[in-house]
Write an enzyme that holds these catalytic residues in place. Structure first.
Site, PDB file in Angstrom:
ATOM      1  N   TYR A  15       7.035   2.783   2.438  1.00 36.01           N
ATOM      2  CA  TYR A  15       5.863   3.186   3.210  1.00 36.01           C
ATOM      3  C   TYR A  15       6.347   4.285   4.144  1.00 36.01           C
ATOM      4  O   TYR A  15       7.195   4.048   4.999  1.00 36.01           O
ATOM      5  CB  TYR A  15       5.324   2.025   4.050  1.00 36.01           C
ATOM      6  N   HIS A  20      -0.161   5.161   5.986  1.00 34.89           N
ATOM      7  CA  HIS A  20       0.010   4.650   4.624  1.00 34.89           C
ATOM      8  C   HIS A  20       0.133   3.126   4.641  1.00 34.89           C
ATOM      9  O   HIS A  20      -0.562   2.425   3.900  1.00 34.89           O
ATOM     10  CB  HIS A  20       1.249   5.296   4.001  1.00 34.89           C
ATOM     11  N   ARG A  29      -4.832  -7.377   3.081  1.00 33.79           N
ATOM     12  CA  ARG A  29      -4.856  -8.399   4.140  1.00 33.79           C
ATOM     13  C   ARG A  29      -6.032  -8.247   5.099  1.00 33.79           C
ATOM     14  O   ARG A  29      -6.195  -9.051   5.994  1.00 33.79           O
ATOM     15  CB  ARG A  29      -3.543  -8.345   4.939  1.00 33.79           C
ATOM     16  N   GLU A  86      -1.351   7.377  -6.080  1.00 36.55           N
ATOM     17  CA  GLU A  86      -1.113   7.885  -4.734  1.00 36.55           C
ATOM     18  C   GLU A  86      -0.221   9.109  -4.875  1.00 36.55           C
ATOM     19  O   GLU A  86       0.840   9.034  -5.477  1.00 36.55           O
ATOM     20  CB  GLU A  86      -0.363   6.858  -3.888  1.00 36.55           C
ATOM     21  N   GLU A  88       2.475  11.342  -3.615  1.00 33.24           N
ATOM     22  CA  GLU A  88       3.563  11.149  -2.660  1.00 33.24           C
ATOM     23  C   GLU A  88       4.637  12.191  -2.901  1.00 33.24           C
ATOM     24  O   GLU A  88       4.542  12.991  -3.830  1.00 33.24           O
ATOM     25  CB  GLU A  88       4.158   9.743  -2.825  1.00 33.24           C
ATOM     26  N   ASP A 120       2.375   7.699  -7.658  1.00 37.21           N
ATOM     27  CA  ASP A 120       2.712   6.279  -7.678  1.00 37.21           C
ATOM     28  C   ASP A 120       1.505   5.552  -8.250  1.00 37.21           C
ATOM     29  O   ASP A 120       0.503   5.380  -7.573  1.00 37.21           O
ATOM     30  CB  ASP A 120       3.021   5.837  -6.256  1.00 37.21           C
ATOM     31  N   GLN A 127      -2.103  -6.039  -8.733  1.00 35.87           N
ATOM     32  CA  GLN A 127      -1.206  -6.049  -7.568  1.00 35.87           C
ATOM     33  C   GLN A 127      -1.686  -7.035  -6.501  1.00 35.87           C
ATOM     34  O   GLN A 127      -0.883  -7.742  -5.900  1.00 35.87           O
ATOM     35  CB  GLN A 127      -1.093  -4.647  -6.983  1.00 35.87           C
ATOM     36  N   TYR A 131       0.815  -9.847  -5.131  1.00 30.80           N
ATOM     37  CA  TYR A 131       1.408  -9.356  -3.888  1.00 30.80           C
ATOM     38  C   TYR A 131       1.994 -10.441  -2.986  1.00 30.80           C
ATOM     39  O   TYR A 131       3.003 -10.236  -2.350  1.00 30.80           O
ATOM     40  CB  TYR A 131       0.346  -8.555  -3.139  1.00 30.80           C
TER      41      TYR A 131
END
Length: 167
Positions: A15, A20, A29, A86, A88, A120, A127, A131
């Site tokens: 990260y 991000h 979450r 993503e 990156e 990515d 996921q 996770y």
């Protein structure tokens, strides 16, 4: 038809900014628990699967795996319906180092050869199920693409800017 292959021994995905880490945290979450307290104290990343690292333009197959779209029912198996990429940056790092010996931050530049753009790829629905508690597996290891050209750090240094202060 040609196939592009990158020979990379290993990689880690970090990260890179508070934004991000917060955005990903919100996905999994919720807003109230988005940024984990460890992010402010240590580099948070996960180990990537080097065998899935390929040059941009290489076909990537949509992954299949377990997901749980309805939390009141058991998980299901099938192709990801929430494929995401993503954009990156990736750094090529090398040079001599000793196992277990840290590289001081003021010497890090001696180990970074250059950068590439990186996509990515993520199967967010797979996921999300994988996770907790151990982190991503099939949802993150099916494809990572990088640009075919490495830009040496030497060429980028004249354009370096200070990072925003992250507290």
């Amino acid at each position: 038809k040609s196939t592009s292959v990158c020979f990379t021994g290993d990689y880690t995905d970090f990260y890179s900014s508070k934004d991000h880490a917060t955005n990903v945290g919100i996905m999994f979450r919720g807003k109230e628990n988005a940024l984990m307290p460890n992010w402010l104290r240590l580099p948070v990343g996960y180990h990537g699967r080097a065998s899935s690292l390929v040059v941009s333009g290489t076909p990537i197959r949509r992954p299949c795996g377990q997901m749980r779209p309805d939390q009141t029912k058991p998980p299901i198996f099938g192709p990801s319906k929430q494929l995401d990429i993503e954009l990156e940056m990736a750094f090529f790092v090398g040079g001599e180092s000793q196992l277990g010996e840290p590289i001081p931050i003021n010497k890090a530049h001696e180990h970074i050869f250059g950068m590439v753009l990186m996509n990515d790829w993520s199967a967010r629905d797979i996921q999300a199920w994988e996770y907790v508690p151990l982190g991503p597996f099939l949802g993150k290891n099916f494809g990572t693409t990088i640009s075919p050209w490495v830009v040496p750090m030497e060429a980028l240094l004249p354009f370096a800017e200070s990072n925003p202060l992250q507290v």
